[in-house]
Design a protein around this motif. Structure first.
Motif, mmCIF file in Angstrom:
data_model
loop_
_atom_site.group_PDB
_atom_site.id
_atom_site.type_symbol
_atom_site.label_atom_id
_atom_site.label_comp_id
_atom_site.label_asym_id
_atom_site.label_seq_id
_atom_site.Cartn_x
_atom_site.Cartn_y
_atom_site.Cartn_z
ATOM 1 N N ILE A 93 -13.730 -54.257 54.549
ATOM 2 C CA ILE A 93 -12.585 -53.511 55.000
ATOM 3 C C ILE A 93 -11.659 -54.563 55.679
ATOM 4 N N VAL A 94 -10.474 -55.092 55.485
ATOM 5 C CA VAL A 94 -9.447 -55.713 56.161
ATOM 6 C C VAL A 94 -8.529 -55.070 56.680
ATOM 7 N N PHE A 95 -8.063 -55.457 58.149
ATOM 8 C CA PHE A 95 -6.906 -54.884 58.414
ATOM 9 C C PHE A 95 -5.713 -55.662 58.814
ATOM 10 N N ALA A 96 -4.686 -55.123 58.080
ATOM 11 C CA ALA A 96 -3.461 -56.029 58.052
ATOM 12 C C ALA A 96 -2.153 -55.144 57.726
ATOM 13 N N ARG A 97 -1.134 -55.718 58.143
ATOM 14 C CA ARG A 97 0.242 -54.694 58.117
ATOM 15 C C ARG A 97 0.686 -54.938 56.412
ATOM 16 N N HIS A 98 0.356 -55.774 55.930
ATOM 17 C CA HIS A 98 0.690 -55.980 54.299
ATOM 18 C C HIS A 98 -0.446 -56.423 53.614
ATOM 19 N N ALA A 99 -0.497 -55.790 52.279
ATOM 20 C CA ALA A 99 -1.628 -56.053 51.323
ATOM 21 C C ALA A 99 -1.651 -57.851 51.216
ATOM 22 N N VAL A 100 -0.797 -58.541 51.255
ATOM 23 C CA VAL A 100 -0.725 -60.028 50.846
ATOM 24 C C VAL A 100 -1.600 -60.742 52.087
ATOM 25 N N THR A 101 -1.336 -60.122 53.243
ATOM 26 C CA THR A 101 -2.278 -60.747 54.477
ATOM 27 C C THR A 101 -3.432 -60.198 54.366
ATOM 28 N N ALA A 102 -3.863 -59.107 53.957
ATOM 29 C CA ALA A 102 -5.297 -58.729 53.903
ATOM 30 C C ALA A 102 -5.983 -59.412 52.861
ATOM 31 N N ARG A 103 -4.987 -59.636 51.610
ATOM 32 C CA ARG A 103 -5.614 -60.289 50.412
ATOM 33 C C ARG A 103 -6.136 -61.928 50.820
ATOM 34 N N ARG A 104 -5.267 -62.419 51.569
ATOM 35 C CA ARG A 104 -5.359 -63.795 51.964
ATOM 36 C C ARG A 104 -6.547 -63.912 52.946
ATOM 37 N N HIS A 105 -6.863 -63.236 53.881
ATOM 38 C CA HIS A 105 -7.770 -62.806 54.960
ATOM 39 C C HIS A 105 -9.131 -62.751 54.225
ATOM 40 N N GLY A 106 -9.120 -61.759 53.205
ATOM 41 C CA GLY A 106 -10.228 -61.277 52.412
ATOM 42 C C GLY A 106 -10.933 -62.452 51.705
ATOM 43 N N ALA A 107 -9.883 -63.212 51.105
ATOM 44 C CA ALA A 107 -10.082 -64.355 50.245
ATOM 45 C C ALA A 107 -10.801 -65.378 50.990
#
Ligand code: ZN
Length: 232
Positions: free
Chosen positions: A19-33
């Motif tokens: 689970i990643v916490f972010a304001r936007h999906a794209v940020t979460a996806r970048r972090h998760g990647a």
């Protein structure tokens, strides 16, 4: 309430992630990647996980809640794959699973307790093995100086590898580090190596103890070894 939202980010092939916490999906996806797919943006999937929003403040979801939402984890005590089905079969409550995404995970309190006890016993055996082989070194080199008080200064501080097999402890590799007169570069090592197969099968091969030092210190070490041989 935190402005951050929870996203489930998983690596597309093996379905591992978190689970990643972010304001936007794209940020979460970048972090998760970065976290789960070696930075490969294309190799992760990212979806909203509103049930985890309540963990946004400390960004560390509780494992039991994640399991209740379909995630699975490996127990660090017994190695079981913990998911709802497994817990059901074992008669263990999902609320009893210990851990958060950032910590060790145990299937239940009893498993954690057993694991802690085992770890303490292992530590005790390691210390016993190290003590025993320090004595071996001292017998050969009475003026060897163990590096006990400077573990960070030199690599290769004392090390013992012990295993439990059929209720008994076995000492595998034991390495003792020590300084010696004339040493310039690094401490010498006494290593006692025992190949795995020696205690897994009836065959007992020779156990070769060995003294080693780095090339730059070889002359000094050999001079010292020759000099102490007379009195040994
Ligand atoms: Zn367990």
């Amino acid at each position: 309430m935190s402005a951050l939202k929870a996203f489930a980010v998983t690596e597309t092939d093996d379905n591992t992630g978190g689970i990643v916490f972010a304001r936007h999906a794209v940020t979460a996806r970048r972090h998760g990647a970065n976290e789960y797919a070696g930075g490969e943006f294309a190799y992760v999937s990212c979806r909203r996980a509103p049930w985890a929003d309540r963990f946004a403040e400390n960004q560390d979801p509780t494992i039991s809640v994640m399991i209740a939402h379909g995630w699975h984890f490996e127990c660090q005590g017994c190695g079981a794959k913990i998911d709802e089905d497994w817990l059901d079969e074992e008669g263990l409550p999902v609320e009893g699973v210990i851990g958060t995404q950032a910590t060790s995970v145990y299937c239940c309190a009893r498993c954690k307790w057993k694991s802690m006890k085992r770890a303490a016993k292992r530590k005790e055996q390691e210390q016993l093995a190290i003590g025993a082989y320090k004595a071996v070194v001292l017998k050969r080199f009475p003026d060897a100086e163990f590096c006990d008080n400077e573990p960070d200064k030199y690599r290769g501080h004392h090390h013992a590898y012990v295993t439990m097999d059929k209720g008994a402890w076995h000492w595998g590799q034991v390495v003792i580090s020590f300084k010696f007169p004339g040493m310039q570069i690094a401490p010498a090592h006494y290593s006692r190596n025992e190949p795995m197969h020696q205690w897994r099968s009836p065959f007992i091969g020779p156990v070769k103890p060995e003294y080693t030092c780095c090339n730059g210190d070889r002359e000094a070490f050999e001079a010292w070894a020759n000099q102490t041989r007379i009195s040994a």
